[in-house]
Scaffold this active site. Structure first.
Site, PDB file in Angstrom:
ATOM      1  N   GLY A 181       0.816  -1.202   0.000  1.00 63.90           N
ATOM      2  CA  GLY A 181       0.000   0.000   0.000  1.00 63.90           C
ATOM      3  C   GLY A 181       0.847   1.249   0.000  1.00 63.90           C
ATOM      4  O   GLY A 181       2.018   1.226  -0.395  1.00 63.90           O
ATOM      5  N   CYS A 182       0.282   2.343   0.455  1.00 59.80           N
ATOM      6  CA  CYS A 182       0.971   3.635   0.498  1.00 59.80           C
ATOM      7  C   CYS A 182       2.341   3.494   1.139  1.00 59.80           C
ATOM      8  O   CYS A 182       2.461   3.037   2.279  1.00 59.80           O
ATOM      9  CB  CYS A 182       0.120   4.643   1.278  1.00 59.80           C
ATOM     10  SG  CYS A 182       0.969   6.190   1.601  1.00 59.80           S
ATOM     11  N   PHE A 183       3.383   3.883   0.425  1.00 59.77           N
ATOM     12  CA  PHE A 183       4.726   3.617   0.934  1.00 59.77           C
ATOM     13  C   PHE A 183       5.163   4.534   2.063  1.00 59.77           C
ATOM     14  O   PHE A 183       6.157   4.275   2.732  1.00 59.77           O
ATOM     15  CB  PHE A 183       5.775   3.573  -0.175  1.00 59.77           C
ATOM     16  CG  PHE A 183       5.839   4.723  -1.151  1.00 59.77           C
ATOM     17  CD1 PHE A 183       5.322   5.982  -0.882  1.00 59.77           C
ATOM     18  CD2 PHE A 183       6.458   4.526  -2.392  1.00 59.77           C
ATOM     19  CE1 PHE A 183       5.420   7.028  -1.794  1.00 59.77           C
ATOM     20  CE2 PHE A 183       6.563   5.558  -3.321  1.00 59.77           C
ATOM     21  CZ  PHE A 183       6.044   6.810  -3.011  1.00 59.77           C
TER      22      PHE A 183
END
Length: 214
Positions: free
Chosen positions: A54-56
């Site tokens: 997901g969002c890093f």
């Protein structure tokens, strides 16, 4: 994270062309750890692991807080477009996923430990999304850097997958591929250690709530 809501990888004719080299600078020193951000060379005996969860931004924070991790960076993995920008990855037309690159000392923390954390802090059943973040760039992925890592990744995926299915929480969609299949491209400097620079920034941890089985 400005998703364009792409729900499938694109065909070669739809891919963006990218560029022959990276055109944006990246700070030399990690904002949190006493290590470089770009780690094309790693200390002897250390290993590299690459995860998409997901969002890093939030993913990197989890790993830089893990004892035994020497350095982390965020970037784009598993895609085709060379040296993509963040906006290009978010368009869904590079086939990359947002990833965190972890350099670690296996004498302190094992690859298995990192994989167990990986499964516990995101939802590996969601396909091309994590929570409200929808798009191919949010897919779950493990890019292994050795045959030993591949074996561990596949074995632990099977164990965790069985536990999720037992609880009727769905099937794991995690992509497991050799890191050598496609290059890892470092993301722009603004994204590196984003939550150290912006402590109240966005975190997406859409996990299942299931701990890894003992």
């Amino acid at each position: 994270m400005f998703s364009r809501h792409k729900s499938a990888l694109v065909e070669p004719e739809q891919l963006l062309p990218g560029r022959s080299e990276r055109v944006f600078p990246i700070a030399a020193q990690h904002k949190v750890l006493d290590a470089p951000v770009m780690t094309d060379e790693v200390p002897e005996g250390f290993e590299v692991a690459i995860f998409g969860l997901g969002c890093f931004w939030g993913a990197e924070e989890i790993y830089w807080k893990t004892p035994g991790v020497w350095s982390t960076s965020v970037g784009y993995a598993g895609g085709t477009t060379p040296n993509p920008s963040y906006e290009e990855v978010c368009s869904g037309r590079t086939n990359h996923t947002e990833a965190v690159r972890v350099v670690f000392d296996p004498k302190v923390v094992t690859f298995a430990d990192l994989v167990k954390t990986f499964f516990e802090v995101h939802d590996p059943t969601q396909g091309f999304r994590q929570g409200n973040d929808v798009g191919t760039q949010y897919r779950s992925a493990i890019y292994y850097t050795s045959p030993e890592q591949e074996q561990v990744a596949r074995e632990l995926t099977a164990v965790y997958g069985h536990e999720l299915e037992r609880r009727r929480l769905g099937e794991i969609t995690t992509e497991i591929r050799p890191a050598s299949d496609t290059p890892y491209y470092y993301a722009e400097d603004a994204h590196q250690q984003y939550l150290a620079k912006n402590p109240f920034g966005y975190r997406c941890h859409a996990n299942t709530g299931v701990k890894f089985p003992a």
